[in-house]
Design a protein around this motif. Structure first.
Motif, PDB file in Angstrom:
ATOM      1  N   SER A 199       5.489  20.333 -32.862  1.00 52.98           N
ATOM      2  CA  SER A 199       6.129  20.742 -31.610  1.00 52.98           C
ATOM      3  C   SER A 199       7.647  20.634 -31.650  1.00 52.98           C
ATOM      4  O   SER A 199       8.328  21.150 -30.760  1.00 52.98           O
ATOM      5  N   LEU A 200       8.190  19.980 -32.667  1.00 53.87           N
ATOM      6  CA  LEU A 200       9.637  19.884 -32.797  1.00 53.87           C
ATOM      7  C   LEU A 200      10.237  21.144 -33.423  1.00 53.87           C
ATOM      8  O   LEU A 200      11.450  21.350 -33.368  1.00 53.87           O
ATOM      9  N   PHE A 201       9.365  21.968 -34.020  1.00 56.77           N
ATOM     10  CA  PHE A 201       9.827  23.194 -34.668  1.00 56.77           C
ATOM     11  C   PHE A 201       9.689  24.377 -33.708  1.00 56.77           C
ATOM     12  O   PHE A 201       8.683  24.490 -33.005  1.00 56.77           O
ATOM     13  N   PRO A 202      10.654  25.269 -33.686  1.00 50.87           N
ATOM     14  CA  PRO A 202      10.505  26.478 -32.870  1.00 50.87           C
ATOM     15  C   PRO A 202       9.490  27.415 -33.515  1.00 50.87           C
ATOM     16  O   PRO A 202       9.238  27.336 -34.720  1.00 50.87           O
ATOM     17  N   PHE A 208       2.453  44.532 -37.963  1.00 48.63           N
ATOM     18  CA  PHE A 208       3.288  43.386 -38.317  1.00 48.63           C
ATOM     19  C   PHE A 208       4.718  43.840 -38.618  1.00 48.63           C
ATOM     20  O   PHE A 208       4.941  44.918 -39.175  1.00 48.63           O
ATOM     21  N   GLU A 209       5.646  42.995 -38.278  1.00 44.69           N
ATOM     22  CA  GLU A 209       7.040  43.238 -38.614  1.00 44.69           C
ATOM     23  C   GLU A 209       7.558  42.254 -39.655  1.00 44.69           C
ATOM     24  O   GLU A 209       8.539  42.533 -40.343  1.00 44.69           O
ATOM     25  N   VAL A 210       6.873  41.098 -39.769  1.00 46.60           N
ATOM     26  CA  VAL A 210       7.285  40.067 -40.726  1.00 46.60           C
ATOM     27  C   VAL A 210       6.073  39.645 -41.544  1.00 46.60           C
ATOM     28  O   VAL A 210       5.056  39.217 -40.988  1.00 46.60           O
ATOM     29  N   ALA A 211       6.187  39.756 -42.866  1.00 46.70           N
ATOM     30  CA  ALA A 211       5.061  39.422 -43.734  1.00 46.70           C
ATOM     31  C   ALA A 211       5.404  38.387 -44.797  1.00 46.70           C
ATOM     32  O   ALA A 211       4.499  37.841 -45.438  1.00 46.70           O
ATOM     33  N   ASP A 212       6.684  38.111 -44.998  1.00 48.50           N
ATOM     34  CA  ASP A 212       7.076  37.242 -46.109  1.00 48.50           C
ATOM     35  C   ASP A 212       7.416  35.823 -45.682  1.00 48.50           C
ATOM     36  O   ASP A 212       7.865  35.014 -46.486  1.00 48.50           O
ATOM     37  N   ARG A 213       7.202  35.513 -44.406  1.00 43.31           N
ATOM     38  CA  ARG A 213       7.442  34.156 -43.914  1.00 43.31           C
ATOM     39  C   ARG A 213       6.566  33.913 -42.698  1.00 43.31           C
ATOM     40  O   ARG A 213       6.087  34.855 -42.061  1.00 43.31           O
ATOM     41  N   GLY A 214       6.358  32.647 -42.374  1.00 42.85           N
ATOM     42  CA  GLY A 214       5.490  32.313 -41.266  1.00 42.85           C
ATOM     43  C   GLY A 214       6.206  32.313 -39.924  1.00 42.85           C
ATOM     44  O   GLY A 214       7.436  32.401 -39.848  1.00 42.85           O
ATOM     45  N   CYS A 215       5.425  32.191 -38.870  1.00 41.53           N
ATOM     46  CA  CYS A 215       5.947  32.183 -37.507  1.00 41.53           C
ATOM     47  C   CYS A 215       6.523  30.825 -37.138  1.00 41.53           C
ATOM     48  O   CYS A 215       7.437  30.730 -36.323  1.00 41.53           O
ATOM     49  N   CYS A 216       6.013  29.753 -37.740  1.00 45.84           N
ATOM     50  CA  CYS A 216       6.416  28.393 -37.383  1.00 45.84           C
ATOM     51  C   CYS A 216       7.691  27.982 -38.119  1.00 45.84           C
ATOM     52  O   CYS A 216       7.767  28.076 -39.346  1.00 45.84           O
ATOM     53  N   GLY A 217       8.687  27.528 -37.369  1.00 46.49           N
ATOM     54  CA  GLY A 217       9.936  27.085 -37.977  1.00 46.49           C
ATOM     55  C   GLY A 217      10.650  28.213 -38.700  1.00 46.49           C
ATOM     56  O   GLY A 217      10.700  29.348 -38.233  1.00 46.49           O
TER      57      GLY A 217
END
Length: 393
Positions: free
Chosen positions: A351-354, A330-339
């Motif tokens: 689906s409106l969120f990247p 993992f490279e990112v652990a303190d935030r989610g992938c959505c938005g």
């Protein structure tokens, strides 16, 4: 959805009271943060837990005695029951399920499979555990087990009531309904054999902690006020276990709580934009205290019974993923992938969120729930417990 609008506005107003007084209003970033809280806090912090993993293959254990699997609990093990409930706590839309077969948003609160899917596949029972309320279930689906879990529920009945989801009492009632349905189709003796040879999994409680202690930033947590509530949760967990035993369960695995303070949404609520995004230890310590109490009670129940009742630790492996993300790729652990990954969850992750470019690099899918890859590592951490359960005569 409009029937909930007044409840949403009232809830957001109540929960925002302590936040609006913070000096963060002096800068634009804080104002933006407050804006997002007002629009998402109702569904955000109550749909809890508690990347790609398709490349991971594992061998099915030999001589397994498990032929079916039954699951009770919250969003960590709900494959889509809330799709059939009038609640805001749903995920049957993209980008949820983007890595599930055919990119299908089944209602699982992640990008792909849940830990229970990995467990069922590993045990050789089935590839995916379906939702009991799915009207398209076939006899084979029923005979190999289903999930009764509901995102947003908890050991505390009021947690499910607030979220308008399926409480544990109703989940047990659905199991009774299931037994009658299967008995009608294949006979009582065969139905009882299915239950006797099944593994029962319980994953619940995170929503209770978040609702009770996690929604108010800078709340002073006094041990004397926490212990009684945790004892109440333990009492409720023992009640559920006994209900399942009374209905024929012989192998029961109960999963503890994750480090609640490490959930990105909780970090966002309890941290200013200029502070480092680290776990909120005061909240994680409550989950740890509950886990210690739960493990002791389960050990006591096991010693007094000929059945298999075992504790599954997810706190330690998930915390390790957060503290040492690179060890897991993992490279990112303190935030989610959505938005933005700071606050999105359920209908605020749509689906409106990247979404992030490489989901395999993220520990969390939304701001509350892990990615499929993270869930796979949790499954791997639970393998010794799983092996013990499925190989118990």
């Amino acid at each position: 959805m409009h029937i909930y609008s007044m409840d949403l506005i009232m809830y957001a107003a109540i929960m925002m009271t302590p936040i609006l007084s913070i000096s963060l209003l002096n800068n634009v970033l804080a104002l933006r943060r407050i804006y997002y809280y007002c629009h998402s806090i109702f569904f955000l912090f109550t749909i809890i837990l508690h990347g790609h993993a398709h490349a991971h293959d594992f061998k099915t254990p030999k001589n397994t005695s498990i032929t079916s699997i039954f699951i009770f609990g919250d969003s960590t093990v709900d494959p889509g029951n809330n799709d059939y409930v009038k609640t805001l706590f749903r995920s049957n839309f993209l980008p949820y399920g983007i890595d599930f077969p055919n990119h299908t948003p089944t209602g699982r609160f992640t990008n792909g499979r849940l830990p229970t899917d990995f467990i069922a596949s590993y045990a050789g029972v089935k590839e995916y555990v379906p939702a009991y309320l799915d009207p398209n279930l076939r006899l084979k689906d029923l005979m190999t087990g289903v999930s009764f879990a509901s995102a947003g529920t908890g050991y505390d009945p009021t947690t499910a009531l607030k979220n308008k989801v399926i409480d544990l009492t109703t989940q047990v009632q659905y199991f009774d309904e299931y037994k009658k349905k299967v008995e009608h189709l294949i006979g009582k003796k065969e139905m009882e054999k299915i239950v006797s040879n099944a593994a029962f999994i319980i994953s619940c409680g995170t929503n209770d902690i978040v609702y009770t202690y996690g929604l108010v930033p800078y709340l002073s947590l006094v041990s004397d006020s926490i212990s009684p509530y945790l004892r109440f949760m333990i009492k409720q967990s023992k009640w559920l276990i006994q209900e399942l035993i009374d209905r024929g369960a012989k192998r029961i695995g109960v999963v503890g709580l994750p480090p609640v303070g490490c959930l990105p949404a909780i970090i966002t609520l309890h941290t200013s934009p200029h502070q480092p995004r680290i776990c909120i230890e005061s909240l994680s310590s409550i989950a740890l205290q509950f886990n210690e109490m739960l493990e002791r009670e389960l050990n006591n129940m096991q010693q007094q019974s000929t059945l298999t009742i075992i504790y599954g630790d997810i706190y330690t492996p998930l915390q390790d993923q957060f503290i040492h993300p690179h060890k897991y790729g993992f490279e990112v652990a303190d935030r989610g992938c959505c938005g933005s990954g700071l606050f999105e969850g359920a209908i605020t992750c749509n689906s409106l969120f990247p979404i992030c470019n490489d989901r395999s690099k993220y520990l969390f899918w939304d701001s509350i729930h892990p990615t499929e890859r993270s869930y796979y590592f949790l499954f791997e951490a639970l393998r010794p417990v799983i092996d013990f359960v499925i190989n118990t005569p």
